[in-house]
Design a protein around this motif. Structure first.
Motif, PDB file in Angstrom:
ATOM      1  N   ASN A   1       0.819  -1.202   0.000  1.00 47.90           N
ATOM      2  CA  ASN A   1       0.000   0.000   0.000  1.00 47.90           C
ATOM      3  C   ASN A   1       0.859   1.261   0.000  1.00 47.90           C
ATOM      4  O   ASN A   1       0.617   2.200  -0.762  1.00 47.90           O
ATOM      5  N   TRP A   2       1.890   1.281   0.837  1.00 50.73           N
ATOM      6  CA  TRP A   2       2.779   2.445   0.871  1.00 50.73           C
ATOM      7  C   TRP A   2       3.519   2.602  -0.454  1.00 50.73           C
ATOM      8  O   TRP A   2       3.640   3.701  -0.983  1.00 50.73           O
ATOM      9  N   LEU A   3       4.005   1.483  -0.991  1.00 49.87           N
ATOM     10  CA  LEU A   3       4.766   1.539  -2.233  1.00 49.87           C
ATOM     11  C   LEU A   3       3.911   2.069  -3.379  1.00 49.87           C
ATOM     12  O   LEU A   3       4.376   2.851  -4.212  1.00 49.87           O
ATOM     13  N   MET A   4       2.638   1.684  -3.415  1.00 54.90           N
ATOM     14  CA  MET A   4       1.762   2.077  -4.507  1.00 54.90           C
ATOM     15  C   MET A   4       1.193   3.480  -4.324  1.00 54.90           C
ATOM     16  O   MET A   4       1.114   4.257  -5.274  1.00 54.90           O
ATOM     17  N   THR A   5       0.812   3.835  -3.081  1.00 55.44           N
ATOM     18  CA  THR A   5       0.091   5.092  -2.863  1.00 55.44           C
ATOM     19  C   THR A   5       0.877   6.147  -2.103  1.00 55.44           C
ATOM     20  O   THR A   5       0.527   7.323  -2.138  1.00 55.44           O
ATOM     21  N   GLY A   6       1.917   5.727  -1.356  1.00 55.20           N
ATOM     22  CA  GLY A   6       2.655   6.674  -0.534  1.00 55.20           C
ATOM     23  C   GLY A   6       1.989   6.942   0.800  1.00 55.20           C
ATOM     24  O   GLY A   6       2.486   7.735   1.603  1.00 55.20           O
ATOM     25  N   LYS A   7       0.864   6.277   1.052  1.00 55.32           N
ATOM     26  CA  LYS A   7       0.140   6.498   2.303  1.00 55.32           C
ATOM     27  C   LYS A   7       0.655   5.566   3.388  1.00 55.32           C
ATOM     28  O   LYS A   7       1.020   4.429   3.122  1.00 55.32           O
ATOM     29  N   GLY A   8       0.660   6.065   4.631  1.00 55.20           N
ATOM     30  CA  GLY A   8       1.157   5.268   5.740  1.00 55.20           C
ATOM     31  C   GLY A   8       2.674   5.290   5.780  1.00 55.20           C
ATOM     32  O   GLY A   8       3.319   6.221   5.303  1.00 55.20           O
ATOM     33  N   THR A   9       3.253   4.242   6.339  1.00 56.48           N
ATOM     34  CA  THR A   9       4.708   4.128   6.431  1.00 56.48           C
ATOM     35  C   THR A   9       5.160   2.844   5.753  1.00 56.48           C
ATOM     36  O   THR A   9       4.380   1.895   5.622  1.00 56.48           O
ATOM     37  N   PRO A  10       6.434   2.784   5.342  1.00 53.43           N
ATOM     38  CA  PRO A  10       6.917   1.587   4.629  1.00 53.43           C
ATOM     39  C   PRO A  10       6.749   0.294   5.403  1.00 53.43           C
ATOM     40  O   PRO A  10       6.465  -0.749   4.816  1.00 53.43           O
ATOM     41  N   ASP A  11       6.911   0.357   6.742  1.00 56.89           N
ATOM     42  CA  ASP A  11       6.859  -0.873   7.530  1.00 56.89           C
ATOM     43  C   ASP A  11       5.494  -1.136   8.142  1.00 56.89           C
ATOM     44  O   ASP A  11       5.321  -2.059   8.918  1.00 56.89           O
ATOM     45  N   GLN A  12       4.480  -0.332   7.775  1.00 53.58           N
ATOM     46  CA  GLN A  12       3.137  -0.512   8.313  1.00 53.58           C
ATOM     47  C   GLN A  12       2.517  -1.791   7.768  1.00 53.58           C
ATOM     48  O   GLN A  12       2.602  -2.083   6.581  1.00 53.58           O
ATOM     49  N   GLU A  13       1.900  -2.571   8.651  1.00 47.18           N
ATOM     50  CA  GLU A  13       1.269  -3.811   8.213  1.00 47.18           C
ATOM     51  C   GLU A  13       0.140  -3.501   7.246  1.00 47.18           C
ATOM     52  O   GLU A  13      -0.614  -2.557   7.432  1.00 47.18           O
ATOM     53  N   HIS A  14       0.051  -4.312   6.210  1.00 39.36           N
ATOM     54  CA  HIS A  14      -1.008  -4.101   5.220  1.00 39.36           C
ATOM     55  C   HIS A  14      -1.481  -5.448   4.710  1.00 39.36           C
ATOM     56  O   HIS A  14      -0.727  -6.185   4.096  1.00 39.36           O
ATOM     57  N   ALA A  15      -2.718  -5.754   4.981  1.00 40.62           N
ATOM     58  CA  ALA A  15      -3.291  -7.003   4.484  1.00 40.62           C
ATOM     59  C   ALA A  15      -4.498  -6.659   3.634  1.00 40.62           C
ATOM     60  O   ALA A  15      -5.461  -6.074   4.122  1.00 40.62           O
ATOM     61  N   ASP A  16      -4.435  -6.988   2.391  1.00 40.62           N
ATOM     62  CA  ASP A  16      -5.515  -6.649   1.468  1.00 40.62           C
ATOM     63  C   ASP A  16      -5.843  -7.876   0.634  1.00 40.62           C
ATOM     64  O   ASP A  16      -4.997  -8.360  -0.119  1.00 40.62           O
TER      65      ASP A  16
END
Length: 227
Positions: free
Chosen positions: A66-81
């Motif tokens: 999510n961060w890589l694609m949108t820039g939102k949040g932080t690089p190490d933030q958990e993201h489950a989609d």
């Protein structure tokens, strides 16, 4: 143009992570399982990573998708989609709008999320996930085909005009419009709104030579909106 702005933001994040982790383009390509040329496209901003390549790239760069694609949040933030499942392709959803009227100026374009499409449906339609993007319709000139706020899927690899199809285009003022193209017997074209009120939304004839100068962004291949 709208897509180069988007890609530049993505490329900046890729390069930032490569620099921080001290990873070369060759090493990154090997980790993701792509060619060095693919990495060059990502870092130059000429292309985006999508689907499973995005997942693999994020893993190699030790950050979340999510961060890589949108820039939102932080690089190490958990993201489950769940849309990153192998059965689905996540198509970049842009903040961009296209007008069904006189044109829409997009001062700033960014990825605001993603919309998941079944991969088997995309294959049946002959569509490649990396050549697609999602944008929004503004206005009612294409009613009832498109209504204000509808979401549209644009195939940016399809730039050749075909009669009867609807396209996203830049007008003379570089505003984004959604219009249907109709080929005339004379060889010329008509840029047409689907709305039957031609007093408000008249046809726009254009010569074959003039059509060659029209900047086509891509063909609109799907729409989604309220019933």
């Amino acid at each position: 143009m709208m897509f180069s702005i988007l890609n530049m933001e993505f490329s900046d994040r890729v390069k930032a992570r490569m620099k921080e982790l001290k990873i070369s383009a060759v090493e990154l390509a090997a980790s993701v399982g792509v060619s060095k040329g693919a990495v060059s496209h990502w870092t130059s901003g000429s292309n985006l990573a999508t689907g499973q390549k995005l997942v693999a790239l994020a893993k190699a760069l030790r950050c979340n998708e999510n961060w890589l694609m949108t820039g939102k949040g932080t690089p190490d933030q958990e993201h489950a989609d769940p849309s990153f499942d192998s059965d689905y392709a996540l198509i970049n959803q842009l903040s961009a709008k296209g007008s069904s009227g006189n044109g829409y100026i997009n001062d700033h374009i960014e990825v605001v999320g993603g919309l998941a499409f079944k991969r088997d449906w995309l294959r049946r339609m002959g569509l490649k996930p990396e050549k697609l993007c999602v944008a929004y319709n503004h206005g009612e000139s294409n009613w009832p085909t498109l209504t204000d706020g509808d979401v549209v899927l644009i195939d940016i690899s399809s730039k050749s005009p075909t009669s009867g199809s609807m396209f996203a285009m830049h007008d003379a003022d570089q505003e984004v419009i959604f219009k249907r193209l109709i080929r005339e017997i004379s060889g010329g074209w008509i840029i047409r709104s689907d709305n039957q009120d031609k007093t408000r939304y008249p046809d726009m004839p254009i010569s074959a030579e003039g059509m060659r100068g029209v900047d086509i962004i891509g063909k609109i291949v799907w729409r989604g909106g309220a019933m």
